[in-house]
Design an enzyme around this catalytic site. Structure first.
Site, PDB file in Angstrom:
ATOM      1  N   CYS A   2      25.963  43.953  41.862  1.00  0.00           N
ATOM      2  CA  CYS A   2      25.111  44.913  42.196  1.00  0.00           C
ATOM      3  C   CYS A   2      24.049  44.333  43.301  1.00  0.00           C
ATOM      4  O   CYS A   2      23.756  43.251  43.285  1.00  0.00           O
ATOM      5  CB  CYS A   2      24.295  45.476  41.040  1.00  0.00           C
ATOM      6  SG  CYS A   2      25.528  46.079  39.886  1.00  0.00           S
ATOM      7  N   ARG A  27      27.507  44.832  48.156  1.00  0.00           N
ATOM      8  CA  ARG A  27      27.541  44.204  46.764  1.00  0.00           C
ATOM      9  C   ARG A  27      27.745  45.192  45.670  1.00  0.00           C
ATOM     10  O   ARG A  27      27.972  45.031  44.635  1.00  0.00           O
ATOM     11  CB  ARG A  27      26.192  43.669  46.496  1.00  0.00           C
ATOM     12  CG  ARG A  27      25.718  42.510  47.243  1.00  0.00           C
ATOM     13  CD  ARG A  27      24.316  42.018  47.045  1.00  0.00           C
ATOM     14  NE  ARG A  27      24.471  41.378  45.739  1.00  0.00           N
ATOM     15  CZ  ARG A  27      24.891  40.164  45.320  1.00  0.00           C
ATOM     16  NH1 ARG A  27      25.445  39.521  46.262  1.00  0.00           N
ATOM     17  NH2 ARG A  27      24.972  39.848  43.949  1.00  0.00           N
ATOM     18  N   TRP A  74      27.720  48.076  41.155  1.00  0.00           N
ATOM     19  CA  TRP A  74      29.223  48.059  40.963  1.00  0.00           C
ATOM     20  C   TRP A  74      29.225  48.145  39.448  1.00  0.00           C
ATOM     21  O   TRP A  74      28.841  47.277  38.721  1.00  0.00           O
ATOM     22  CB  TRP A  74      29.345  46.682  41.408  1.00  0.00           C
ATOM     23  CG  TRP A  74      30.862  46.344  41.584  1.00  0.00           C
ATOM     24  CD1 TRP A  74      31.654  45.471  40.660  1.00  0.00           C
ATOM     25  CD2 TRP A  74      31.799  46.669  42.371  1.00  0.00           C
ATOM     26  NE1 TRP A  74      32.982  45.320  40.759  1.00  0.00           N
ATOM     27  CE2 TRP A  74      33.244  46.075  42.003  1.00  0.00           C
ATOM     28  CE3 TRP A  74      31.720  47.360  43.568  1.00  0.00           C
ATOM     29  CZ2 TRP A  74      34.309  46.431  42.738  1.00  0.00           C
ATOM     30  CZ3 TRP A  74      32.986  47.662  44.506  1.00  0.00           C
ATOM     31  CH2 TRP A  74      34.180  47.022  44.186  1.00  0.00           C
ATOM     32  N   ASN A 100      21.437  43.195  37.485  1.00  0.00           N
ATOM     33  CA  ASN A 100      22.941  42.689  38.158  1.00  0.00           C
ATOM     34  C   ASN A 100      23.254  41.879  37.299  1.00  0.00           C
ATOM     35  O   ASN A 100      22.691  40.670  36.696  1.00  0.00           O
ATOM     36  CB  ASN A 100      22.723  42.026  39.565  1.00  0.00           C
ATOM     37  CG  ASN A 100      24.056  41.545  39.924  1.00  0.00           C
ATOM     38  OD1 ASN A 100      24.921  42.040  39.711  1.00  0.00           O
ATOM     39  ND2 ASN A 100      23.986  40.301  40.825  1.00  0.00           N
ATOM     40  N   GLY A 101      24.459  41.998  36.550  1.00  0.00           N
ATOM     41  CA  GLY A 101      25.165  41.144  35.658  1.00  0.00           C
ATOM     42  C   GLY A 101      25.644  41.746  34.428  1.00  0.00           C
ATOM     43  O   GLY A 101      25.896  43.017  34.384  1.00  0.00           O
ATOM     44  N   GLU A 484      51.246  31.527  48.201  1.00  0.00           N
ATOM     45  CA  GLU A 484      49.867  32.146  48.624  1.00  0.00           C
ATOM     46  C   GLU A 484      49.384  31.331  49.568  1.00  0.00           C
ATOM     47  O   GLU A 484      48.861  32.061  50.705  1.00  0.00           O
ATOM     48  CB  GLU A 484      49.001  32.182  47.451  1.00  0.00           C
ATOM     49  CG  GLU A 484      47.558  32.746  47.780  1.00  0.00           C
ATOM     50  CD  GLU A 484      47.415  33.837  48.311  1.00  0.00           C
ATOM     51  OE1 GLU A 484      46.270  34.444  48.667  1.00  0.00           O
ATOM     52  OE2 GLU A 484      48.174  34.721  48.114  1.00  0.00           O
ATOM     53  N   LYS A 488      48.355  33.080  53.315  1.00  0.00           N
ATOM     54  CA  LYS A 488      47.067  33.173  53.968  1.00  0.00           C
ATOM     55  C   LYS A 488      46.971  32.542  55.364  1.00  0.00           C
ATOM     56  O   LYS A 488      46.336  33.258  56.372  1.00  0.00           O
ATOM     57  CB  LYS A 488      46.181  32.141  53.242  1.00  0.00           C
ATOM     58  CG  LYS A 488      45.459  32.637  52.015  1.00  0.00           C
ATOM     59  CD  LYS A 488      44.492  33.959  52.389  1.00  0.00           C
ATOM     60  CE  LYS A 488      44.214  35.065  51.268  1.00  0.00           C
ATOM     61  NZ  LYS A 488      45.531  35.933  50.937  1.00  0.00           N
ATOM     62  N   GLU A 491      48.459  35.321  57.626  1.00  0.00           N
ATOM     63  CA  GLU A 491      47.439  36.376  57.912  1.00  0.00           C
ATOM     64  C   GLU A 491      46.448  36.101  58.964  1.00  0.00           C
ATOM     65  O   GLU A 491      46.079  36.654  59.659  1.00  0.00           O
ATOM     66  CB  GLU A 491      46.890  36.627  56.542  1.00  0.00           C
ATOM     67  CG  GLU A 491      47.794  37.595  55.460  1.00  0.00           C
ATOM     68  CD  GLU A 491      47.027  37.779  54.159  1.00  0.00           C
ATOM     69  OE1 GLU A 491      47.052  38.681  53.611  1.00  0.00           O
ATOM     70  OE2 GLU A 491      46.258  36.779  53.662  1.00  0.00           O
ATOM     71  N   HIS A 507      68.575  22.698  49.109  1.00  0.00           N
ATOM     72  CA  HIS A 507      69.518  23.681  49.365  1.00  0.00           C
ATOM     73  C   HIS A 507      69.329  24.660  50.549  1.00  0.00           C
ATOM     74  O   HIS A 507      69.831  25.623  50.650  1.00  0.00           O
ATOM     75  CB  HIS A 507      69.209  24.633  48.124  1.00  0.00           C
ATOM     76  CG  HIS A 507      69.851  24.062  46.819  1.00  0.00           C
ATOM     77  ND1 HIS A 507      71.018  23.548  46.386  1.00  0.00           N
ATOM     78  CD2 HIS A 507      68.645  23.609  45.635  1.00  0.00           C
ATOM     79  CE1 HIS A 507      70.976  23.223  45.407  1.00  0.00           C
ATOM     80  NE2 HIS A 507      69.498  22.799  45.015  1.00  0.00           N
ATOM     81  N   LYS A 607      42.463  46.257  54.917  1.00  0.00           N
ATOM     82  CA  LYS A 607      42.058  45.774  53.344  1.00  0.00           C
ATOM     83  C   LYS A 607      42.785  46.614  52.357  1.00  0.00           C
ATOM     84  O   LYS A 607      43.318  45.918  51.381  1.00  0.00           O
ATOM     85  CB  LYS A 607      40.524  46.126  53.378  1.00  0.00           C
ATOM     86  CG  LYS A 607      40.136  45.394  51.956  1.00  0.00           C
ATOM     87  CD  LYS A 607      40.066  43.757  52.129  1.00  0.00           C
ATOM     88  CE  LYS A 607      39.660  43.040  50.761  1.00  0.00           C
ATOM     89  NZ  LYS A 607      40.010  41.844  50.648  1.00  0.00           N
TER      90      LYS A 607
END
Length: 612
Positions: A2, A27, A74, A100-101, A484, A488, A491, A507, A607
């Site tokens: 937040c 945030r 959030w 926040n939290g 991954e 990255k 991308e 192989h 996104k």
């Protein structure tokens, strides 16, 4: 995650508070609210949705005030509604709190306070703090700072709190524990915020706040003390970047900031998930123990980076819960008539919660009678709404298109699901679950350790900026990490990159190796399968054919044949992917920067992919 802003000074408080919230909306944007001190009372307004909704609800004749607090949310405890938006008030309507939290022990605090006559209006954990502070302020004869010190001693969790009272609105009190808060030191005015971006237009002088330090701001100055009331010296520093850069926390790109956000994101996803009697707490699953015991098959469906998190989930869930797990690319799932029924659990993983390929797969699974559990980072998005249950990660808003912190929190979330299933099904004892969860709690610190020593890796990486092919090798649970790492690099750097299972080299893929080919190998943690020895053999195979080899290896592991070694902390085999991923993120980021690419918004990508 937040956004928090506090202001006290000579100018109208509304402008710096709302401008600050606008800077912090990255945030959180589930709701927004303000509490302004009028001198005799508080003016409070809050609305679900983005900041514009709050601005539209404010009266034209807003009172001129000189202090106040603001919040952009959030959502965690309680949905994104007007009622759950911050600030939260005591029953007298004179004390306001923003937060926040997470307050882990809010349930017991709420029960105590209700017994003493307090009436609660929201579903949040934050409101318990407002009522507690109200009681303590009376006990300390109106001293809000003393009340905050006493309140924090009662709280468990990770949080930043700001409070203001109508009887002395020029005074704002804050505190932080494992959550960001910084003070801004102005000329006859002072600020508090989650990020210096909130007040950088007004002052470049900031004051550092440490763990469990209580800060009090008035127009005349800033005072900091510890929880025992000992006065602490101000640690002032100058903000050297401009307002645009400050939104990134001083980092040159959102992606780099988000890489450095990962320790906190992991901690926030883990916090409060083990009860005092060592039970994994995942009430969001909305499944009884009997229903979990009846699960015969699990299918994980996802796209892109989330698909790699699903591959990690397969290793963990099958190891711990002894349930067969299939991992499927969501865009292909419904076109092959998958076998699912009422005894199937489908786990749908998505950062945005809006991915169209995944949404259609979710609908197909539900139509077939399966129970669908979403793992998602975006509150109240479509996929969570259409699923039977949702486990939210707490990565916070991820601005860069290439996912970093969302990926690691997805992995942590599926670990929690695996532990819960194993505990209910009796395949792990409570003691084993506690041990594994305790080790998971070390992951944020271990990621922090990697990031603190990342500069040599950043320098090394730039030497590979002109390469046009990079190959990644993994064994076991590190195979998804290799995939991954390759994704990255594709991308961000627009480089041909491929991830392979190390055993597959002979192989076919070994034909790609020629003099100078860059190969990144992930050395597994030593275990009963001796996969580390097999990976060392793979390293020798590519080295003998002229490859330049970078090895990501646990501290203390012997490595032969590598041109460069990147060390990561030692972790159990199933937890190593969280740590091994971080250097690969940095590798892709640095090569993209060196090649002059747009790191936060790579070409051709978005996104949230909302078309099939």
């Amino acid at each position: 995650m937040c956004g928090i802003v506090g202001y006290t000074g000579p100018q109208s408080a509304f402008t710096p508070i709302v401008e600050g919230l606008r800077r912090l909306e990255y945030r959180g944007y589930d709701s927004a609210g303000i509490a302004l001190g009028t001198g005799t009372s508080l003016f409070v307004e809050k609305r679900a949705g983005k900041l514009a909704n709050l601005e539209g609800a404010l009266p034209a004749n807003l009172p001129t005030v000189h202090s106040g607090i603001g919040h952009t949310r959030w959502a965690t405890h309680g949905g994104p509604t007007d009622r759950n938006a911050h600030p939260h008030l005591d029953n007298e309507g004179k004390l306001a709190v923003i937060h926040n939290g997470i307050i882990e022990n809010y349930s017991e605090l709420k029960a105590e306070l209700e017994k003493r006559g307090h009436k609660f209006e929201s579903e949040t954990d934050t409101e318990s703090v407002a009522h507690l502070l109200s009681e303590l302020r009376k006990e300390y004869k109106g001293d809000l700072t003393a009340a905050m010190r006493a309140a924090v001693k009662r709280l468990r969790g990770s949080f930043t709190l700001l409070a203001i009272h109508a009887d002395a609105p020029q005074t704002i009190v804050g505190v932080r524990r494992n959550s960001p808060l910084v003070a801004g030191l102005g000329d006859g005015e002072n600020f508090l915020a989650s990020d210096v971006a909130a007040f950088i237009d007004y002052t470049k002088r900031a004051v550092e706040l440490g763990q469990d330090e209580v800060v009090t701001i008035t127009p005349e100055g800033i005072a900091i003390c510890d929880l025992d009331g000992k006065v602490l010296a101000l640690k002032e520093y100058e903000i050297t970047w401009d307002a645009a850069a400050a939104q990134k926390g001083g980092f040159s790109h959102f992606m780099l900031k988000e890489i450095f956000d990962q320790p906190k994101a992991i901690a926030d996803t883990l916090i409060g998930r083990l009860s005092d009697n060592n039970q994994i707490q995942l009430d969001e699953l909305h499944m009884s123990d009997d229903e979990m015991k009846k699960i015969k098959r699990i299918s994980v469906i996802a796209c892109g980076t989330a698909y790699h998190a699903g591959m990690v989930a397969k290793y963990a869930i099958e190891k711990w819960a002894k349930v067969p797990v299939d991992v499927e690319i969501a865009s292909e799932y419904r076109y092959r008539d998958p076998i699912v029924d009422k005894d199937s659990l489908v786990i749908a993983i998505s950062q945005s919660g809006e991915t169209m390929d995944l949404l259609m797969a979710v609908r197909h699974a539900k139509a077939a009678g399966a129970r669908v559990l979403a793992v998602c980072n975006t509150n109240s998005s479509t996929i969570p709404r259409e699923s039977d249950a949702v486990l939210y990660t707490h990565a916070g808003p991820e601005i860069a298109v290439a996912s970093t912190k969302a990926f690691l929190t997805q992995i942590v979330a599926v670990y929690l699901i695996g532990l819960k299933l194993a505990q209910v099904r009796g395949t792990l004892t409570d003691a084993q679950v506690k041990s594994l969860y305790t080790e998971m709690l070390e992951l944020p610190g271990q990621v922090e350790q990697i990031l603190e020593t990342i500069e040599p890796l950043r320098e090394l990486t730039r030497k590979f900026a002109k390469d046009n092919t990079v190959l990644f090798l993994g064994r076991g649970i590190e195979y998804p990490v290799a995939l991954e790492g390759a994704l990255k690099l594709k991308e961000l750097a627009y480089i041909h990159a491929e991830g392979f299972a190390g055993g597959e080299l002979k192989h076919g893929p070994i034909a790609l190796i020629e003099e100078g080919t860059a190969v990144i190998a992930i050395l597994p943690t030593k275990d009963e399968h001796a996969l580390d020895e097999k990976m060392l053999s793979n390293i020798q195979e590519v080295k003998a054919r002229g490859a330049r080899v970078i090895v990501i290896a646990p501290e203390g592991a012997e490595v032969i044949g590598a041109e460069h070694i990147i060390r990561i902390p030692v972790a159990s085999p199933l937890f190593q992917p969280v740590l091994a991923t971080v250097p690969l993120q940095v590798f892709a980021y640095e090569i993209a920067v060196a090649r002059g690419n747009d790191v936060d918004q790579p070409r051709n990508l978005a996104k949230s992919v909302t078309v099939e």
